[in-house]
Structure formats: C-alpha cells, structure tokens
Enzyme design. Structure first.
Site, PDB file in Angstrom:
ATOM      1  N   ASP A  46       0.784  -1.248   0.000  1.00  0.00           N
ATOM      2  CA  ASP A  46       0.000   0.000   0.000  1.00  0.00           C
ATOM      3  C   ASP A  46       0.814   1.295   0.000  1.00  0.00           C
ATOM      4  O   ASP A  46       0.454   2.262   0.698  1.00  0.00           O
ATOM      5  CB  ASP A  46      -0.962   0.007   1.200  1.00  0.00           C
ATOM      6  CG  ASP A  46      -1.965  -1.147   1.144  1.00  0.00           C
ATOM      7  OD1 ASP A  46      -1.864  -1.984   0.235  1.00  0.00           O
ATOM      8  OD2 ASP A  46      -2.836  -1.204   2.016  1.00  0.00           O
ATOM      9  N   GLU A  94      -4.623  -0.803  -1.390  1.00  0.00           N
ATOM     10  CA  GLU A  94      -5.962  -0.969  -0.829  1.00  0.00           C
ATOM     11  C   GLU A  94      -6.901  -0.159  -1.710  1.00  0.00           C
ATOM     12  O   GLU A  94      -6.738   1.062  -1.843  1.00  0.00           O
ATOM     13  CB  GLU A  94      -6.034  -0.495   0.629  1.00  0.00           C
ATOM     14  CG  GLU A  94      -7.400  -0.814   1.260  1.00  0.00           C
ATOM     15  CD  GLU A  94      -7.435  -0.582   2.770  1.00  0.00           C
ATOM     16  OE1 GLU A  94      -6.367  -0.459   3.392  1.00  0.00           O
ATOM     17  OE2 GLU A  94      -8.555  -0.530   3.322  1.00  0.00           O
ATOM     18  N   LYS A 151      -6.448  -4.748  -3.491  1.00  0.00           N
ATOM     19  CA  LYS A 151      -7.016  -5.580  -2.420  1.00  0.00           C
ATOM     20  C   LYS A 151      -8.095  -4.814  -1.659  1.00  0.00           C
ATOM     21  O   LYS A 151      -7.926  -3.654  -1.336  1.00  0.00           O
ATOM     22  CB  LYS A 151      -5.906  -6.047  -1.466  1.00  0.00           C
ATOM     23  CG  LYS A 151      -5.243  -4.941  -0.657  1.00  0.00           C
ATOM     24  CD  LYS A 151      -4.142  -5.527   0.232  1.00  0.00           C
ATOM     25  CE  LYS A 151      -3.410  -4.490   1.046  1.00  0.00           C
ATOM     26  NZ  LYS A 151      -4.226  -3.655   1.938  1.00  0.00           N
ATOM     27  N   LYS A 154      -7.533  -5.317   4.570  1.00  0.00           N
ATOM     28  CA  LYS A 154      -6.225  -4.967   5.110  1.00  0.00           C
ATOM     29  C   LYS A 154      -5.226  -6.063   4.739  1.00  0.00           C
ATOM     30  O   LYS A 154      -4.084  -5.783   4.399  1.00  0.00           O
ATOM     31  CB  LYS A 154      -6.283  -4.811   6.636  1.00  0.00           C
ATOM     32  CG  LYS A 154      -7.374  -3.878   7.142  1.00  0.00           C
ATOM     33  CD  LYS A 154      -7.271  -2.498   6.563  1.00  0.00           C
ATOM     34  CE  LYS A 154      -8.352  -1.562   7.108  1.00  0.00           C
ATOM     35  NZ  LYS A 154      -8.503  -0.365   6.268  1.00  0.00           N
ATOM     36  N   VAL A 179       3.258   0.147   4.170  1.00  0.00           N
ATOM     37  CA  VAL A 179       2.524   0.837   5.239  1.00  0.00           C
ATOM     38  C   VAL A 179       1.093   0.302   5.358  1.00  0.00           C
ATOM     39  O   VAL A 179       0.581  -0.259   4.406  1.00  0.00           O
ATOM     40  CB  VAL A 179       2.464   2.358   4.957  1.00  0.00           C
ATOM     41  CG1 VAL A 179       3.867   2.934   4.905  1.00  0.00           C
ATOM     42  CG2 VAL A 179       1.709   2.672   3.670  1.00  0.00           C
ATOM     43  N   THR A 180       0.416   0.540   6.538  1.00  0.00           N
ATOM     44  CA  THR A 180       1.082   0.872   7.764  1.00  0.00           C
ATOM     45  C   THR A 180       1.419  -0.414   8.517  1.00  0.00           C
ATOM     46  O   THR A 180       0.709  -1.416   8.365  1.00  0.00           O
ATOM     47  CB  THR A 180       0.233   1.799   8.663  1.00  0.00           C
ATOM     48  OG1 THR A 180      -0.958   1.113   9.067  1.00  0.00           O
ATOM     49  CG2 THR A 180      -0.142   3.071   7.932  1.00  0.00           C
ATOM     50  N   CYS A 184      -2.145  -2.953   7.604  1.00  0.00           N
ATOM     51  CA  CYS A 184      -2.115  -3.835   6.438  1.00  0.00           C
ATOM     52  C   CYS A 184      -0.874  -4.721   6.381  1.00  0.00           C
ATOM     53  O   CYS A 184      -0.946  -5.861   5.912  1.00  0.00           O
ATOM     54  CB  CYS A 184      -2.258  -3.010   5.166  1.00  0.00           C
ATOM     55  SG  CYS A 184      -3.870  -2.197   5.079  1.00  0.00           S
ATOM     56  N   GLN A 224       8.135 -15.101  21.023  1.00  0.00           N
ATOM     57  CA  GLN A 224       7.900 -16.545  21.112  1.00  0.00           C
ATOM     58  C   GLN A 224       8.592 -17.303  19.973  1.00  0.00           C
ATOM     59  O   GLN A 224       7.995 -18.160  19.332  1.00  0.00           O
ATOM     60  CB  GLN A 224       6.384 -16.833  21.107  1.00  0.00           C
ATOM     61  CG  GLN A 224       5.682 -16.299  22.372  1.00  0.00           C
ATOM     62  CD  GLN A 224       4.171 -16.468  22.315  1.00  0.00           C
ATOM     63  OE1 GLN A 224       3.474 -15.617  21.774  1.00  0.00           O
ATOM     64  NE2 GLN A 224       3.674 -17.560  22.849  1.00  0.00           N
TER      65      GLN A 224
END
Lengths: 247, 247
Positions: A46, A94, A151, A154, A179-180, A184, A224
C-alpha cells in the site's frame, strides 16, 4: 436459532514444501533468517498516494504522513535490489471497485468519518481503483514484470489472487515493506505465516502513523521464537540478498 | 524468472448486507457498538488445555499460564449468557491432524524449540487433534448445538469452514474472547473485519502471556475510529446482550 450438533471440521491440507539448501543468513530478530535457493518475493504494501502523500486518505483522517514519506528512499533501495536480482515483486494497493461492490458496508461506515471511502477527496474518490490518490507513488511505480494487486481488505490474501501468484512462482519466503506496519502489513504477514511462508519484515522499510504501534508490532511478530516471522534492517537484508543471488 | 506483464487483479465481491434496525448499544472503545437484530456470534479462541493449563504447550514454551487461567470465570459467564440467549457459539482449537499433513514445515520448525508440534508432551502430542492437551478446558466444554472448530493457523478463517458457518447463521456481528490476544485472537479478528463483520473484543475475556502485548492489541484494533473493531468489558457486554435479546 435451531440447535446444531457439535461438528469437528477438518482443515484443508497445507503446502508442505521441503526445506531447501540454505547458504546465506540474514541477521534478524529473533534469530538469523535463512535465505532459500529460490529468491524470496518482495511484497510492498500500500505505498499509495492516499496513504503516503499530503492530501490523500491518510492525511484526510488527520494523520501525519511525513513519517511515512521518510521510509520511501529505503523502500526504493529494496525495490531496486529486488529488480537487479530478478526477484518476484508484488505491489499492493488498498482499493475498491468504482461501484464499491467489494466494499463491506461495515468498512464504509466505520469510524463515522466526515469523508468516507468512495467520497470525492482532493485526489479523486477515496480508495477507489483508477483514481489519482489510489496510485502507487511515482518513485516506486511498478514496472513491466511486476504485479500490482488491488485488495479490498487490510490483508492482501483475502479476496485476491496472491496465494496463486506465489504458488506459480514457487515462493516459500517473503520480504515485506510498506505501510502501515500494524494495519495492512501486519495483517498480511499473519495471513502469509498461516499459509506456511517464511516472512521477514524489513523494519526500516515499513512505518506507521503511530511509532509506538510500529514498535509493538515488531515485538509481537518476533516474540515466542518468531511466532509470525522475522524482522531485520535493510542494512542486513540488502547485502545478504546481493551475496546470495547476485551474479 | 520469466517476466510477467503488470496485472490488475480484481477482488471478489464482498458481502454487503443491509444495516439492520438497532436498539441497544454497548459502551465500547472507540465508540458505542450497536447490537443488530440477529444476535452476534460468540467466538471463543483456543481455550484449550495446551495453552491455558500447566503442562500444556504454552507452559512447555516457558510461558506463565496463570495469567490466562484468571480470565476463565469471565469467559464462562460470557458463554453462559450466550447459551441463555440462544446465540451462535463457536469454540476454536489450534490443532493439526495426527499425520500433520495440515502443518506447514515452517510452523513446525519455527523457533527451534526443544519440543515441537506433534512431539509427545505431558498431555499427549502437542497441538494434535484428539490428544488430551488439545481439548477445550473442562469448565468451557462445548455443548450440543455449538461448533468446535479445529484450525491449523492462528486465524480461524484460514483453511476452515468458519466463513460458511457464519453465513449459514446470517451472522453480521461477532464477539470475541479467548487466547492469546495478540496472536490467534487478533489474527482472527483482522480476518473477520476484512470480511465485513462488525467485531467486538471482550477485553476481560481475553488474555496474553505478555500483558503489554494485550494492551497494545486493544489500542491498535480500536485506533483510527475502530480500524479493526471495538473493545468493551464484560460488565458492559453482558447486561446489554440480556436487555437486547432476553425474553
């Protein structure tokens, strides 16, 4: 509501590609990212005028777009490296169809903004395909041989052909910029991770309107043992790519 | 790699249900959440022994599961309310088939842990369907009429029938609880938001091994006018549900 019996629903089979021969590692969080034989894809999320330039959708929502503009030189360097090395490059935007048939009512009404998706703004109708504000910024314009993916969500996998494009090119590893970060980029990286891709976020090639959200996202995705994937700076990524895939 | 022409790929059409008559609002962040006529679904994410109880996968990774156990009474209260009001209830479990054909290689190898998915642990094979550690904890066990969804990813939409189940029940609004906030809960809520669902996270019915990640997630999803959705406490949610849908 009619009661239903408990059902155990089995998921589809996942791609289970074999480990490839690995040569170069990229120094990354939480541990080195091993580059595969087939070059990773570069997905730039984006980098459209609506989000990055003054007068677009982002600034209409009251955000400071100057933060986002600062990463453009790094994103460009990454893009040029990918081009030089013949990597698969995918640009996302987007965007919704002009008739907005792909825009959920919930999305248009959310936030109760004065200016909504599809409304006329200073760069044409907001988040509508074909409008000036919806184009990738000039310095990162896609060239012949690259994909430009429109798209509606997001996440770049939802309701697009992204999965098919990646399969067609035998992609197993993906580098992300754009971004951001926490919206997204993160959403797409989470989708990619579930699909079995080894994902790395280039941390100085991504930005948020809210620096604290960028930082939290970098920590969450690499926590993790890399639960969503890796993060590394372009200073680590670009030389490793050139060594691994250069002539 | 063979060069490809630039392609503009159009997404599929999204669900575009009509706004329903709204009566009750739930006090929520970032603004009141309007309840629809058809009751929202309650999706409880991964309240499985592996993640919540001592000796499961979560504690094998070195996490303090006592934090997660603390939300169980609130989750139970929410579940009992949903049952009383005839709401659609869906329980998810992160689980793989015994032959692991739905587990990407990347997922099994990630983090370089001593104990991996499919290995024998104190509660049976880790994250494998049918094993003791993979069951929903006793106090939240699904009952007749509820769905129990086995999911191979962090997001509950990927490679499952969740979208179809929600469509079958005409669901437009979803309440979320479960664990962990920034991993499976957030990922699923982002998927649901892209699909046009109006999502609310019940903030005292979700938890993370890392309280700072829970907090950051609550802030991220409700930022920018509720870019992913809403968050509210069970003290607000439960009475509103009873007023709206009780006899």
């Amino acid at each position: 509501m009619k009661p239903h019996p408990i059902r155990l629903i089995w998921p589809r089979s996942a791609n289970t590609w074999q480990d490839t021969k690995r040569i170069m590692n990229i120094e990354a969080m939480p541990y080195p990212y091993a580059l595969p034989e087939t070059p990773p894809a570069l997905i730039l999320i984006d980098m459209q005028r609506d989000f990055v330039e003054q007068g677009g959708f982002g600034s209409a929502l009251g955000n400071d777009v100057s933060l986002l503009l600062k990463i453009v030189p790094t994103v460009k360097q990454l893009l040029e490296t990918a081009r030089e090395l013949g990597m698969l490059v995918i640009h996302t935007r987007e965007a919704h169809k002009p008739d907005m048939s792909d825009c959920p009512v919930s999305k248009r009404n959310r936030g109760k903004c004065d200016i909504r998706i599809g409304d006329e703004g200073p760069m044409g109708r907001l988040l509508i395909d074909g409008e000036v504000g919806n184009q990738i910024i000039d310095s990162l314009k896609p060239v012949e041989g690259e994909y430009e993916l429109s798209k509606p969500g997001k996440g770049a996998f939802y309701a697009t052909a992204l999965d098919d494009i990646l399969a067609e090119h035998n992609i197993t590893h993906i580098l992300f910029g754009g971004v951001t970060t926490e919206v997204c980029v993160q959403t797409t990286m989470r989708e990619a991770n579930d699909r079995g891709f080894e994902c790395l976020l280039v941390e100085d090639a991504t930005e948020s309107y809210f620096p604290e959200f960028k930082q939290a996202t970098l920590e969450m995705i690499t926590a993790q043992g890399g639960i969503v994937g890796w993060a590394a700076s372009s200073d680590e990524v670009i030389p490793a790519l050139k060594t691994q895939y250069g002539k």
